[in-house]
Design a protein around this motif. Structure first.
Motif, PDB file in Angstrom:
ATOM      1  N   PRO A  23       0.802  -1.230   0.000  1.00 46.27           N
ATOM      2  CA  PRO A  23       0.000   0.000   0.000  1.00 46.27           C
ATOM      3  C   PRO A  23       0.829   1.272   0.000  1.00 46.27           C
ATOM      4  O   PRO A  23       0.332   2.342  -0.329  1.00 46.27           O
ATOM      5  CB  PRO A  23      -0.826  -0.121   1.289  1.00 46.27           C
ATOM      6  N   MET A  24       2.116   1.170   0.394  1.00 46.27           N
ATOM      7  CA  MET A  24       2.976   2.352   0.364  1.00 46.27           C
ATOM      8  C   MET A  24       4.415   1.902   0.180  1.00 46.27           C
ATOM      9  O   MET A  24       4.740   0.725   0.307  1.00 46.27           O
ATOM     10  CB  MET A  24       2.859   3.154   1.666  1.00 46.27           C
ATOM     11  N   GLU A  25       5.262   2.821  -0.149  1.00 45.89           N
ATOM     12  CA  GLU A  25       6.715   2.634  -0.273  1.00 45.89           C
ATOM     13  C   GLU A  25       7.149   1.939  -1.553  1.00 45.89           C
ATOM     14  O   GLU A  25       8.129   2.318  -2.154  1.00 45.89           O
ATOM     15  CB  GLU A  25       7.310   1.854   0.921  1.00 45.89           C
ATOM     16  N   GLN A  26       6.450   0.884  -1.982  1.00 42.25           N
ATOM     17  CA  GLN A  26       6.995   0.069  -3.049  1.00 42.25           C
ATOM     18  C   GLN A  26       6.685   0.641  -4.425  1.00 42.25           C
ATOM     19  O   GLN A  26       5.644   0.373  -5.015  1.00 42.25           O
ATOM     20  CB  GLN A  26       6.472  -1.367  -2.942  1.00 42.25           C
ATOM     21  N   THR A  27       7.591   1.436  -4.962  1.00 46.28           N
ATOM     22  CA  THR A  27       7.529   1.910  -6.333  1.00 46.28           C
ATOM     23  C   THR A  27       8.718   1.313  -7.074  1.00 46.28           C
ATOM     24  O   THR A  27       9.861   1.516  -6.668  1.00 46.28           O
ATOM     25  CB  THR A  27       7.612   3.447  -6.391  1.00 46.28           C
ATOM     26  N   PRO A  28       8.497   0.526  -8.120  1.00 46.97           N
ATOM     27  CA  PRO A  28       9.621  -0.116  -8.805  1.00 46.97           C
ATOM     28  C   PRO A  28      10.662   0.906  -9.257  1.00 46.97           C
ATOM     29  O   PRO A  28      10.332   1.939  -9.833  1.00 46.97           O
ATOM     30  CB  PRO A  28       8.954  -0.802 -10.003  1.00 46.97           C
ATOM     31  N   ASN A  29      11.926   0.610  -8.984  1.00 39.30           N
ATOM     32  CA  ASN A  29      12.992   1.516  -9.414  1.00 39.30           C
ATOM     33  C   ASN A  29      13.342   1.250 -10.882  1.00 39.30           C
ATOM     34  O   ASN A  29      13.062   0.164 -11.407  1.00 39.30           O
ATOM     35  CB  ASN A  29      14.216   1.380  -8.492  1.00 39.30           C
ATOM     36  N   PRO A  30      13.975   2.214 -11.564  1.00 42.62           N
ATOM     37  CA  PRO A  30      14.209   2.096 -13.007  1.00 42.62           C
ATOM     38  C   PRO A  30      15.488   1.347 -13.379  1.00 42.62           C
ATOM     39  O   PRO A  30      15.857   1.345 -14.566  1.00 42.62           O
ATOM     40  CB  PRO A  30      14.302   3.560 -13.450  1.00 42.62           C
ATOM     41  N   TYR A  31      16.159   0.728 -12.419  1.00 40.11           N
ATOM     42  CA  TYR A  31      17.470   0.127 -12.698  1.00 40.11           C
ATOM     43  C   TYR A  31      17.407  -1.401 -12.772  1.00 40.11           C
ATOM     44  O   TYR A  31      18.400  -2.083 -12.535  1.00 40.11           O
ATOM     45  CB  TYR A  31      18.474   0.552 -11.631  1.00 40.11           C
ATOM     46  N   GLN A  32      16.271  -1.945 -13.120  1.00 40.67           N
ATOM     47  CA  GLN A  32      16.102  -3.395 -13.216  1.00 40.67           C
ATOM     48  C   GLN A  32      16.090  -3.818 -14.685  1.00 40.67           C
ATOM     49  O   GLN A  32      15.352  -3.251 -15.479  1.00 40.67           O
ATOM     50  CB  GLN A  32      14.776  -3.819 -12.575  1.00 40.67           C
ATOM     51  N   ASN A  33      16.909  -4.812 -15.023  1.00 40.76           N
ATOM     52  CA  ASN A  33      16.771  -5.373 -16.362  1.00 40.76           C
ATOM     53  C   ASN A  33      16.031  -6.717 -16.342  1.00 40.76           C
ATOM     54  O   ASN A  33      15.737  -7.288 -17.386  1.00 40.76           O
ATOM     55  CB  ASN A  33      18.121  -5.489 -17.095  1.00 40.76           C
ATOM     56  N   ILE A  34      15.751  -7.212 -15.148  1.00 38.81           N
ATOM     57  CA  ILE A  34      14.817  -8.322 -14.960  1.00 38.81           C
ATOM     58  C   ILE A  34      13.894  -7.906 -13.822  1.00 38.81           C
ATOM     59  O   ILE A  34      14.346  -7.656 -12.705  1.00 38.81           O
ATOM     60  CB  ILE A  34      15.527  -9.644 -14.610  1.00 38.81           C
ATOM     61  N   SER A  35      12.617  -7.823 -14.113  1.00 38.49           N
ATOM     62  CA  SER A  35      11.670  -7.324 -13.119  1.00 38.49           C
ATOM     63  C   SER A  35      10.499  -8.285 -12.978  1.00 38.49           C
ATOM     64  O   SER A  35       9.857  -8.649 -13.969  1.00 38.49           O
ATOM     65  CB  SER A  35      11.154  -5.939 -13.537  1.00 38.49           C
TER      66      SER A  35
END
Length: 234
Positions: A113-125
């Motif tokens: 519900p909060m905090e978890q916003t995917p970061n842009p530095y993943q090449n496998i997500s």
């Protein structure tokens, strides 16, 4: 009071409602299976990965964010993939350091519900709804854990791995707590109270390394990989 939602007040229960309830639970099982299947399919070719845990709340200017980037970059130079929880803070720093050297930078994202916003530095997500499925992926595909300063989630992953090793449910892996200022109080308490009460043994504490030195972490992981390579050949 009825514990079945929408139960009829005349004492009878519609079979279609029960079927719907059964269906809800069945589809939940299928969702769990699908998360396991997707995780295994996406990560099956992965080897020699290090999982880095830590707080989502530490900003890029924070000392431990910067240390995490440095450590992940050093690990990637040695050919390790890096796995994080996929979110901001320390997790972002781990993925950022890994992707700088074109190594697999894996984010195991979780719906929160909060905090978890995917970061842009993943090449496998990968995206998970269930914590326990996500935990299996961390354990299954990591040959070492590094816990940077973090909150309950970091503690959860730390004690989960420690318990699995203590009970011989998984092969021993390096379990590193990075940041003596942050972790020394916990270690002191474990030594003073848990040892005093006899709830753990000295051998259990020997599974943990506490350090402030990124190079020491890398050396530990490289040595463990060499040991694991020997097991693979046998």
């Amino acid at each position: 009071m009825s514990c079945i939602k929408n139960r009829r007040t005349d004492g009878s229960t519609s079979s279609s409602i029960i079927d719907d309830l059964k269906g809800d639970q069945s589809w939940r099982i299928f969702r769990i299976i699908s998360e396991f299947t997707e995780g295994f399919d996406e990560l099956s070719g992965l080897c020699d990965a290090i999982s880095i845990f830590g707080s989502a709340r530490l900003p890029p200017e924070h000392f431990y964010y910067q240390k995490t980037v440095e450590l992940a970059e050093m690990l990637s130079k040695e050919g390790f993939a890096v796995i994080s929880g996929g979110g901001p803070g320390v997790m972002e720093a781990a993925n950022k350091g890994a992707i700088l050297h074109d190594q697999p930078s894996i984010g195991l994202n979780i719906e929160l519900p909060m905090e978890q916003t995917p970061n842009p530095y993943q090449n496998i997500s990968l995206n998970f709804r269930y914590f326990f499925v996500r935990k299996v992926m961390f354990v299954r595909y990591s040959i070492g854990y590094v816990c940077m300063p973090g909150g309950f989630g970091t503690l959860d992953e730390f004690f989960e791995a420690l318990t699995l090793m203590q009970t011989h449910k998984i092969y021993p892996i390096p379990l590193v707590l990075f940041g003596t200022d942050f972790w020394s109080g916990l270690m002191d308490w474990m030594k003073a109270k848990m040892m005093e009460y006899g709830t753990i043994s000295e051998e259990d504490l020997a599974l943990i390394t506490v350090t402030d030195d990124p190079q020491k972490v890398v050396d530990i992981m490289v040595a463990h990989r060499e040991w694991k390579d020997l097991q693979r050949k046998n």
